[in-house]
Design an enzyme around this catalytic site. Structure first.
Site, PDB file in Angstrom:
ATOM      1  N   HIS A  85       0.838  -1.207   0.000  1.00  0.00           N
ATOM      2  CA  HIS A  85       0.000   0.000   0.000  1.00  0.00           C
ATOM      3  C   HIS A  85       0.869   1.253   0.000  1.00  0.00           C
ATOM      4  CE1 HIS A  85      -3.284   2.716   1.474  1.00  0.00           C
ATOM      5  NE2 HIS A  85      -2.266   3.281   2.088  1.00  0.00           N
ATOM      6  N   GLU A  86       1.901   1.273   0.844  1.00  0.00           N
ATOM      7  CA  GLU A  86       2.773   2.453   0.908  1.00  0.00           C
ATOM      8  C   GLU A  86       3.550   2.637  -0.388  1.00  0.00           C
ATOM      9  OE1 GLU A  86       2.241   4.490   3.121  1.00  0.00           O
ATOM     10  OE2 GLU A  86       1.069   3.187   4.419  1.00  0.00           O
ATOM     11  N   HIS A 108       1.457   4.361  -2.904  1.00  0.00           N
ATOM     12  CA  HIS A 108       1.497   5.816  -2.765  1.00  0.00           C
ATOM     13  C   HIS A 108       2.714   6.394  -3.496  1.00  0.00           C
ATOM     14  CE1 HIS A 108      -1.874   6.778  -0.261  1.00  0.00           C
ATOM     15  NE2 HIS A 108      -1.498   6.009   0.745  1.00  0.00           N
ATOM     16  N   GLU A 146      -6.430   7.277  -0.698  1.00  0.00           N
ATOM     17  CA  GLU A 146      -6.319   6.020   0.043  1.00  0.00           C
ATOM     18  C   GLU A 146      -6.927   4.839  -0.709  1.00  0.00           C
ATOM     19  OE1 GLU A 146      -4.522   5.264   2.724  1.00  0.00           O
ATOM     20  OE2 GLU A 146      -3.818   7.326   2.579  1.00  0.00           O
TER      21      GLU A 146
END
Length: 326
Positions: free
Chosen positions: A130-131, A134, A201
């Site tokens: 997930h990071e 980003h 998100e």
């Protein structure tokens, strides 16, 4: 559309900064605020990542100090076609993580010791994917500059309290302008900041699930992190609330408000979206997809790695090498 919306929100944040300057000092105050905003954006472009990491006392780790954690990030970065980011560890019992950096070539990911201790290897993979999403989406620069501007707007609000009521200045709105600068402007900045975070998100959840190959790893991690955040205090985050939107789950103990004031989408909604991804066919074979980057033919042997190719950490604490996550 998400990128256009984010650009519009950033423009609104800059306009709000200038508006506060106008309320405090008229046209000259607005121009000064514009110069300050431009300077802060430039400073934020080059230094905001270092500032955020320093705020949370993050320590850089490498393959020697945290081999499991570092190796996992390296494997996920390869799957995402990203350069290897710098890897940081935050000595904090609250499970959480964030990414920062002005571009993929200068990115960093950070996880707390609480996250590495509380989650399984697969769940940690979902979080770090997930990071990295980003990073790949270039959200990190937007989010760190937003944090810088939001903090500056709050600072200007305090500045208005001391200097905005001076009859000798160019304040065209008098005491009403001072009140707006003190109360309404910081609140509006927080709302814009929250909107930017919530916009990004869902996209990072979706891409993160694609990177690690198993949406349910991230879904399970989000559930555990939300429970941990609710019960474990994070002093650094409380002292720097403008950075809260950067974390995978809001780290502030006071985050129990309605949807309007939430820095993140509801965790239940994020989990539901990930479950829908899994039901549509992504995942189920996550162990195979994580074994090698991009489905390469070779796989780590069972003795060298655990299920899904994520390196095992020692079961015996006494055998753990240096670093918080063996």
């Amino acid at each position: 559309m998400n990128y256009i919306r984010t650009a519009m929100l950033l423009a609104a944040m800059t306009a709000l900064f200038m508006g506060i300057g106008f309320m405090i000092g008229g046209q000259s105050g607005m121009m000064i605020a514009l110069v300050i905003a431009a300077a802060m954006n430039l400073f934020g472009y080059w230094n905001s990542d270092k500032m955020v990491l320093r705020m949370h006392h993050a320590q850089e780790v490498d393959e020697r100090s945290a081999p499991e954690y570092y190796g996992l990030v390296r494997q996920l970065a390869a799957r995402a076609d990203l350069p290897m980011p710098k890897v940081y560890l935050i000595d904090n019992p609250q499970p959480n993580a964030f990414a920062t950096g002005r571009n993929p070539q200068n990115a960093a990911v950070a996880a707390t010791t609480g996250l590495l201790r509380m989650l399984t290897r697969e769940e940690v993979a979902g979080v770090m994917a997930h990071e990295l999403a980003h990073v790949k989406n270039r959200d990190t620069l937007t989010m760190t500059i937003t944090a810088t501007l939001a903090g500056a707007i709050s600072m200007l609000g305090n500045f208005a309290f001391f200097f905005g009521g001076n009859r000798d200045n160019n304040n065209p709105f008098g005491f009403v302008g001072v009140l707006v600068a003190m109360i309404v402007a910081p609140l509006a900045a927080a709302l814009v900041q929250m909107a930017i975070s919530r916009t990004r998100e869902y996209a990072a959840d979706r891409m993160g699930a694609e990177i690690c190959g198993e949406p349910m790893w991230l879904a399970s991690a989000l559930s555990k992190i939300a429970g941990g955040v609710e019960h474990i205090h994070n002093p650094d985050a409380e002292h720097n609330p403008a950075t809260a939107h950067m974390f995978i789950i809001n780290p502030l103990s006071g985050e129990r408000m309605d949807n309007l004031f939430s820095t993140h989408p509801a965790t239940e909604n994020r989990i539901a979206a990930l479950r829908q991804m899994a039901a549509s066919g992504l995942g189920g074979g996550g162990g195979d997809t994580m074994s090698t980057p991009h489905g390469a033919a070779s796989r780590p042997s069972a003795s060298a790695s655990g299920r899904s190719g994520i390196p095992n950490h020692p079961r015996d604490p006494g055998a753990r090498p240096r670093g918080p996550w063996g």
